[in-house]
Scaffold this motif. Structure first.
Motif, PDB file in Angstrom:
ATOM      1  N   GLY A   8       0.820  -1.190   0.000  1.00  0.00           N
ATOM      2  CA  GLY A   8       0.000   0.000   0.000  1.00  0.00           C
ATOM      3  C   GLY A   8       0.857   1.245   0.000  1.00  0.00           C
ATOM      4  N   SER A   9       0.222   2.383   0.291  1.00  0.00           N
ATOM      5  CA  SER A   9       0.920   3.658   0.325  1.00  0.00           C
ATOM      6  C   SER A   9       0.941   4.187   1.746  1.00  0.00           C
ATOM      7  N   VAL A  10       2.108   4.595   2.204  1.00  0.00           N
ATOM      8  CA  VAL A  10       2.263   5.160   3.544  1.00  0.00           C
ATOM      9  C   VAL A  10       3.209   6.346   3.485  1.00  0.00           C
ATOM     10  N   GLN A  11       3.177   7.153   4.531  1.00  0.00           N
ATOM     11  CA  GLN A  11       4.124   8.251   4.646  1.00  0.00           C
ATOM     12  C   GLN A  11       5.402   7.758   5.298  1.00  0.00           C
ATOM     13  N   ALA A  12       6.460   8.482   5.055  1.00  0.00           N
ATOM     14  CA  ALA A  12       7.744   8.149   5.667  1.00  0.00           C
ATOM     15  C   ALA A  12       7.586   8.072   7.182  1.00  0.00           C
ATOM     16  N   GLY A  13       8.218   7.046   7.765  1.00  0.00           N
ATOM     17  CA  GLY A  13       8.103   6.806   9.188  1.00  0.00           C
ATOM     18  C   GLY A  13       6.996   5.839   9.560  1.00  0.00           C
ATOM     19  N   GLY A  14       6.143   5.525   8.606  1.00  0.00           N
ATOM     20  CA  GLY A  14       5.021   4.628   8.856  1.00  0.00           C
ATOM     21  C   GLY A  14       5.416   3.167   8.802  1.00  0.00           C
ATOM     22  N   SER A  15       4.406   2.310   8.931  1.00  0.00           N
ATOM     23  CA  SER A  15       4.623   0.862   8.973  1.00  0.00           C
ATOM     24  C   SER A  15       3.648   0.152   8.045  1.00  0.00           C
ATOM     25  N   LEU A  16       4.078  -1.006   7.586  1.00  0.00           N
ATOM     26  CA  LEU A  16       3.239  -1.909   6.808  1.00  0.00           C
ATOM     27  C   LEU A  16       3.633  -3.336   7.152  1.00  0.00           C
ATOM     28  N   ARG A  17       2.673  -4.253   7.001  1.00  0.00           N
ATOM     29  CA  ARG A  17       2.961  -5.671   7.189  1.00  0.00           C
ATOM     30  C   ARG A  17       2.563  -6.427   5.938  1.00  0.00           C
TER      31      ARG A  17
ATOM     32  N   PHE B 121      12.240 -10.162  -1.510  1.00  0.00           N
ATOM     33  CA  PHE B 121      13.037  -9.333  -2.393  1.00  0.00           C
ATOM     34  C   PHE B 121      12.208  -8.113  -2.756  1.00  0.00           C
ATOM     35  N   ARG B 122      12.859  -7.104  -3.320  1.00  0.00           N
ATOM     36  CA  ARG B 122      12.123  -5.945  -3.813  1.00  0.00           C
ATOM     37  C   ARG B 122      12.774  -5.431  -5.085  1.00  0.00           C
ATOM     38  N   GLN B 123      11.956  -4.745  -5.869  1.00  0.00           N
ATOM     39  CA  GLN B 123      12.446  -4.202  -7.130  1.00  0.00           C
ATOM     40  C   GLN B 123      11.804  -2.852  -7.383  1.00  0.00           C
ATOM     41  N   ALA B 124      12.645  -1.831  -7.436  1.00  0.00           N
ATOM     42  CA  ALA B 124      12.196  -0.483  -7.758  1.00  0.00           C
ATOM     43  C   ALA B 124      12.257  -0.299  -9.275  1.00  0.00           C
ATOM     44  N   PRO B 125      11.502   0.659  -9.823  1.00  0.00           N
ATOM     45  CA  PRO B 125      11.512   0.876 -11.282  1.00  0.00           C
ATOM     46  C   PRO B 125      12.925   1.137 -11.796  1.00  0.00           C
ATOM     47  N   GLY B 126      13.313   0.417 -12.837  1.00  0.00           N
ATOM     48  CA  GLY B 126      14.612   0.594 -13.437  1.00  0.00           C
ATOM     49  C   GLY B 126      15.763  -0.007 -12.673  1.00  0.00           C
ATOM     50  N   GLU B 127      15.462  -0.708 -11.586  1.00  0.00           N
ATOM     51  CA  GLU B 127      16.505  -1.294 -10.753  1.00  0.00           C
ATOM     52  C   GLU B 127      16.460  -2.818 -10.816  1.00  0.00           C
TER      53      GLU B 127
ATOM     54  N   PRO C 244      11.304   6.715   1.878  1.00  0.00           N
ATOM     55  CA  PRO C 244      10.949   6.761   0.452  1.00  0.00           C
ATOM     56  C   PRO C 244      11.754   5.769  -0.385  1.00  0.00           C
ATOM     57  N   GLU C 245      12.982   5.518  -0.001  1.00  0.00           N
ATOM     58  CA  GLU C 245      13.809   4.578  -0.765  1.00  0.00           C
ATOM     59  C   GLU C 245      13.388   3.124  -0.580  1.00  0.00           C
ATOM     60  N   ASP C 246      12.417   2.872   0.286  1.00  0.00           N
ATOM     61  CA  ASP C 246      11.859   1.523   0.413  1.00  0.00           C
ATOM     62  C   ASP C 246      10.770   1.264  -0.637  1.00  0.00           C
ATOM     63  N   THR C 247      10.405   2.297  -1.382  1.00  0.00           N
ATOM     64  CA  THR C 247       9.386   2.155  -2.414  1.00  0.00           C
ATOM     65  C   THR C 247       9.827   1.154  -3.474  1.00  0.00           C
ATOM     66  N   ALA C 248       8.996   0.138  -3.704  1.00  0.00           N
ATOM     67  CA  ALA C 248       9.326  -0.931  -4.652  1.00  0.00           C
ATOM     68  C   ALA C 248       8.167  -1.915  -4.701  1.00  0.00           C
TER      69      ALA C 248
ATOM     70  N   VAL D 288       4.663  -1.387  -2.684  1.00  0.00           N
ATOM     71  CA  VAL D 288       4.810  -0.566  -1.483  1.00  0.00           C
ATOM     72  C   VAL D 288       5.312   0.802  -1.923  1.00  0.00           C
ATOM     73  N   THR D 289       4.585   1.844  -1.543  1.00  0.00           N
ATOM     74  CA  THR D 289       4.958   3.204  -1.899  1.00  0.00           C
ATOM     75  C   THR D 289       5.061   4.040  -0.631  1.00  0.00           C
ATOM     76  N   VAL D 290       6.224   4.661  -0.425  1.00  0.00           N
ATOM     77  CA  VAL D 290       6.471   5.480   0.755  1.00  0.00           C
ATOM     78  C   VAL D 290       6.703   6.914   0.292  1.00  0.00           C
ATOM     79  N   SER D 291       5.871   7.811   0.767  1.00  0.00           N
ATOM     80  CA  SER D 291       5.989   9.214   0.373  1.00  0.00           C
ATOM     81  C   SER D 291       6.662  10.019   1.467  1.00  0.00           C
ATOM     82  N   SER D 292       7.365  11.068   1.048  1.00  0.00           N
ATOM     83  CA  SER D 292       8.109  11.892   2.022  1.00  0.00           C
ATOM     84  C   SER D 292       7.237  13.014   2.555  1.00  0.00           C
TER      85      SER D 292
END
Length: 127
Positions: A10-19, A37-43, A88-92, A123-127
């Protein structure tokens, strides 16, 4: 053939949690070492965390150590990833993976070393 299905993204703000959850079918999860594992766009797809067949041993990438916790409940064939202090860098897209464990190292960090994969959850983390 082990089939894996992720959920919980889902989408959360920086500092938040997800399971995140990963449900296994077509085989007993107690026979498999598993990982996230995780994969960000272009990575490239990168290793996040791994857990032994029994769930008693875990291993983490340095980037998530102390913030993420991997766990496993073989009674319900499910693996989890509790993510806290998200950045935000956890977004993937997060994927669960498994391989049938017989002997040797209980974890692997290369995607090519895993035989079974889920479809991923965003998973999307916004700043």
């Amino acid at each position: 053939q082990l089939q894996l299905v992720e959920s919980g993204g889902g989408s959360v703000q920086a500092g938040g949690s997800l399971r995140l959850s990963c449900v296994a079918s077509g085989g007993a999860s107690s026979r498999y070492s598993m990982a996230w594992f995780r994969q960000a766009p272009g990575e490239m797809r990168e290793f996040v965390a791994a857990i032994s067949r029994s769930g008693s041993r875990t291993f983490y990438a340095d980037s998530v150590k102390g913030r993420f916790t991997i766990s496993k409940n073989n009674a319900v064939n499910t693996m989890y990833l509790q993510m806290s202090s998200l950045k935000p860098e956890d977004t993937a897209v997060y994927f669960c993976a498994g391989f049938q464990y017989y002997s040797g190292a209980y974890y692997r960090t290369e995607p090519s070393q895993y035989d079974n994969w889920g479809q991923g959850t965003q998973v999307t983390v916004s700043s």
